[in-house]
Design a protein around this motif. Sequence first.
Motif, PDB file in Angstrom:
ATOM      1  N   GLY A  74       1.577 -10.566   6.140  1.00 19.90           N
ATOM      2  CA  GLY A  74       1.579 -10.880   4.717  1.00 19.90           C
ATOM      3  C   GLY A  74       0.817 -12.164   4.417  1.00 19.90           C
ATOM      4  O   GLY A  74       0.216 -12.305   3.350  1.00 19.90           O
ATOM      5  N   GLN A 106      -1.104  -3.659   2.850  1.00 14.06           N
ATOM      6  CA  GLN A 106      -0.370  -4.711   2.143  1.00 14.06           C
ATOM      7  C   GLN A 106      -1.088  -5.110   0.858  1.00 14.06           C
ATOM      8  O   GLN A 106      -0.446  -5.338  -0.178  1.00 14.06           O
ATOM      9  N   VAL A 109      -0.426  -2.585  -1.781  1.00 13.25           N
ATOM     10  CA  VAL A 109       0.906  -2.757  -2.345  1.00 13.25           C
ATOM     11  C   VAL A 109       0.935  -3.949  -3.294  1.00 13.25           C
ATOM     12  O   VAL A 109       1.494  -3.884  -4.389  1.00 13.25           O
ATOM     13  N   ARG A 110       0.300  -5.059  -2.875  1.00 15.41           N
ATOM     14  CA  ARG A 110       0.400  -6.314  -3.628  1.00 15.41           C
ATOM     15  C   ARG A 110      -0.470  -6.342  -4.874  1.00 15.41           C
ATOM     16  O   ARG A 110      -0.084  -6.900  -5.897  1.00 15.41           O
ATOM     17  N   GLY A 125       1.608   1.222   8.074  1.00 14.83           N
ATOM     18  CA  GLY A 125       2.409   0.458   7.137  1.00 14.83           C
ATOM     19  C   GLY A 125       3.793   0.091   7.596  1.00 14.83           C
ATOM     20  O   GLY A 125       4.526  -0.590   6.879  1.00 14.83           O
ATOM     21  N   HIS A 196       5.660  -6.135  10.822  1.00 15.94           N
ATOM     22  CA  HIS A 196       5.331  -5.885   9.410  1.00 15.94           C
ATOM     23  C   HIS A 196       5.888  -4.529   8.974  1.00 15.94           C
ATOM     24  O   HIS A 196       5.995  -3.598   9.767  1.00 15.94           O
ATOM     25  N   ASP A 197       6.232  -4.409   7.717  1.00 12.90           N
ATOM     26  CA  ASP A 197       6.718  -3.145   7.186  1.00 12.90           C
ATOM     27  C   ASP A 197       6.601  -3.169   5.659  1.00 12.90           C
ATOM     28  O   ASP A 197       7.345  -3.876   4.996  1.00 12.90           O
ATOM     29  N   VAL A 198       5.641  -2.411   5.134  1.00 14.59           N
ATOM     30  CA  VAL A 198       5.462  -2.343   3.676  1.00 14.59           C
ATOM     31  C   VAL A 198       5.752  -0.939   3.152  1.00 14.59           C
ATOM     32  O   VAL A 198       5.396  -0.611   2.026  1.00 14.59           O
ATOM     33  N   ARG A 199       6.423  -0.120   3.969  1.00 13.70           N
ATOM     34  CA  ARG A 199       6.632   1.277   3.571  1.00 13.70           C
ATOM     35  C   ARG A 199       7.410   1.407   2.270  1.00 13.70           C
ATOM     36  O   ARG A 199       7.144   2.332   1.489  1.00 13.70           O
ATOM     37  N   GLY A 201       7.093  -0.262  -0.290  1.00 13.99           N
ATOM     38  CA  GLY A 201       6.196  -0.488  -1.423  1.00 13.99           C
ATOM     39  C   GLY A 201       5.130   0.566  -1.586  1.00 13.99           C
ATOM     40  O   GLY A 201       4.421   0.585  -2.609  1.00 13.99           O
TER      41      GLY A 201
END
Length: 270
Positions: A74, A106, A109-110, A125, A196-199, A201
């Motif tokens: 991130g 990421q 998502v952001r 992700g 890391h884990d953005v799943r 989002g």
Amino acid sequence: MRAHDVRVAGSRAFVLEEGAGTPVLCLHTAGQSGVQWRDVQSELAALGYRVVVPDLPGHGRSEPAPHGPVRDLGDYAAWCEELIDVLGMERPFVVGCSIGGAISLQLAVRRGDRLAGAVAMAAHGGTDRDPMLSVRGLERELVDAAAPSRADRTYHGTLAVVGANVAPERAELIARMHRREDPEVTTSDLIGWVTHDVRSGLPGVRCPVHLVAGTDDLWLRPADVRHAAGLIPDARCTFLEGVGHYPMEELPGFAATLHGWLTDLARRSR
């Protein structure tokens, strides 16, 4: 081709830029640098893109991050957001591989509403499930005596995840280029990779996304890539036969392949 030293997040970053047109931010893998895109950037620029290839903090010719090697992907995503703003990149595409692919997701998502689209290669992700990678084991490698042959293991590990379709001399070149990395930076990158884990989002992503994986990539499970694609609205998913973890280095004429993916993303972003 233009080389920049730009100030991003408190340190100096090295960026190569080539071409004009729709901006494309190209992100490298763990421990590596923008040199991984050397066979792609000029051809992609010739196809009508403004190709921007940075070395992430502590990689290649960029200065280290102010607080030491980065362990949170991130932080790299936030760094890329600032770089995009510093360079005035209007609605860029983001393309990355491995940690670069994770950073691309990421960013989607952001700030997906400010991207033309994202191509995430060799990433899904989520937290990596490989039993050979753990935070505890990687932290042990940060002690020099615990990993005296890191360069050799990088070399042989790279050869292991290059696809079967790659000519032996090309695979050898890829592996020898990779072994030049800084072990502390690489290990910190990998800690970021396994944590890391953005799943959560991904269903809210507001730009078109294309996930790409090689069928010979030992680092990823195809089911994880398909699952991630299923979470993102209208995402594409491509598996490259005989390709491993580094499509942009392994595939001849990769710029043309990427151009096809970007053209599709542009059509879907309208």
